[in-house]
Motif scaffolding. Structure first.
Motif, PDB file in Angstrom:
ATOM      1  N   ARG A  69      64.054  33.275  51.952  1.00 39.39           N
ATOM      2  CA  ARG A  69      63.178  34.494  52.053  1.00 39.39           C
ATOM      3  C   ARG A  69      62.881  35.083  50.684  1.00 39.39           C
ATOM      4  O   ARG A  69      61.738  35.519  50.255  1.00 39.39           O
ATOM      5  N   ARG A  70      63.847  34.768  49.593  1.00 41.59           N
ATOM      6  CA  ARG A  70      63.405  35.357  48.161  1.00 41.59           C
ATOM      7  C   ARG A  70      62.279  34.588  47.647  1.00 41.59           C
ATOM      8  O   ARG A  70      61.574  34.886  46.787  1.00 41.59           O
ATOM      9  N   ILE A  71      62.431  33.171  47.881  1.00 44.95           N
ATOM     10  CA  ILE A  71      61.230  32.440  47.267  1.00 44.95           C
ATOM     11  C   ILE A  71      59.767  32.739  48.058  1.00 44.95           C
ATOM     12  O   ILE A  71      59.007  32.933  47.294  1.00 44.95           O
ATOM     13  N   ASP A  72      59.903  32.973  49.318  1.00 46.36           N
ATOM     14  CA  ASP A  72      58.741  33.427  49.974  1.00 46.36           C
ATOM     15  C   ASP A  72      58.018  34.731  49.601  1.00 46.36           C
ATOM     16  O   ASP A  72      56.948  35.022  49.210  1.00 46.36           O
ATOM     17  N   LEU A  73      59.035  35.584  49.397  1.00 49.01           N
ATOM     18  CA  LEU A  73      58.707  37.122  48.690  1.00 49.01           C
ATOM     19  C   LEU A  73      58.330  37.034  47.426  1.00 49.01           C
ATOM     20  O   LEU A  73      57.406  37.739  46.895  1.00 49.01           O
ATOM     21  N   PHE A  76      54.746  35.344  47.380  1.00 46.85           N
ATOM     22  CA  PHE A  76      53.721  36.376  47.823  1.00 46.85           C
ATOM     23  C   PHE A  76      53.599  37.489  46.942  1.00 46.85           C
ATOM     24  O   PHE A  76      52.384  37.951  46.663  1.00 46.85           O
ATOM     25  N   ALA A  77      54.576  38.151  46.209  1.00 47.80           N
ATOM     26  CA  ALA A  77      54.087  38.695  45.105  1.00 47.80           C
ATOM     27  C   ALA A  77      53.207  38.316  44.147  1.00 47.80           C
ATOM     28  O   ALA A  77      52.422  38.865  43.609  1.00 47.80           O
ATOM     29  N   ILE A  78      53.517  37.017  43.586  1.00 48.59           N
ATOM     30  CA  ILE A  78      52.777  36.496  42.729  1.00 48.59           C
ATOM     31  C   ILE A  78      51.347  36.150  43.227  1.00 48.59           C
ATOM     32  O   ILE A  78      50.066  36.430  42.475  1.00 48.59           O
ATOM     33  N   ALA A 122      51.515  29.388  44.537  1.00 49.90           N
ATOM     34  CA  ALA A 122      52.611  30.047  44.039  1.00 49.90           C
ATOM     35  C   ALA A 122      53.901  29.594  44.683  1.00 49.90           C
ATOM     36  O   ALA A 122      54.969  29.313  43.740  1.00 49.90           O
ATOM     37  N   LYS A 123      54.115  29.379  45.827  1.00 58.48           N
ATOM     38  CA  LYS A 123      55.319  28.840  46.348  1.00 58.48           C
ATOM     39  C   LYS A 123      55.772  27.505  45.786  1.00 58.48           C
ATOM     40  O   LYS A 123      56.917  27.145  45.628  1.00 58.48           O
TER      41      LYS A 123
END
Length: 134
Positions: A69-73, A76-78, A122-123
């Motif tokens: 979840r932290r990686i995805d968020l 997504f922010a980037i 980004a991911k």
């Protein structure tokens, strides 16, 4: 691959395929349709599978573990900032009247695909960074 990610792919891929089909169909039929109500229906028809894709994204985000979840968020922010920056920059260049003839709809229709693509890139970068810190 974990069950949460398999479910995501089962939901996301058909939604994206339906989106592509409906965008092509809409683009083909819109110029041939005279009725305003039908033109509106055809124009927004590709939104239906996008809603399903967004639903799949939210579900996978909700059901992942904390690190995923932290990686995805973070990704997504980037992606959101990079996409926003890119389109904002493009808008400023259009305001400079460089001689480009671009319709607003032609620009607006690319925001979501660009956001999805920059999220994927980004991911890749964020996952790589987390792997180097292990």
């Amino acid at each position: 691959m974990r069950a949460v990610h398999k479910r995501y792919l089962r939901e996301f891929i058909p939604a994206m395929l339906a989106y592509v089909v409906l965008v092509v169909l809409s683009g083909f039929l819109l110029p041939k349709t005279a009725s305003l109500p039908w033109r509106v229906v055809l124009a927004v028809l590709p939104l239906l599978p996008i809603v399903l894709a967004i639903r799949a994204m939210v579900r996978v985000l909700r059901d992942q573990d904390e690190l995923e979840r932290r990686i995805d968020l973070e990704s997504f922010a980037i992606a959101a900032m990079a996409t926003g920056f890119g389109f904002f920059s493009f808008g400023l260049l259009l305001l400079a009247d460089l001689g480009w003839q671009v319709r607003g709809g032609a620009v607006a229709i690319w925001v979501m695909p660009c956001l999805f693509a920059t999220f994927g890139l980004a991911k890749l970068l964020v996952v790589r960074r987390y792997r180097h810190h292990e």
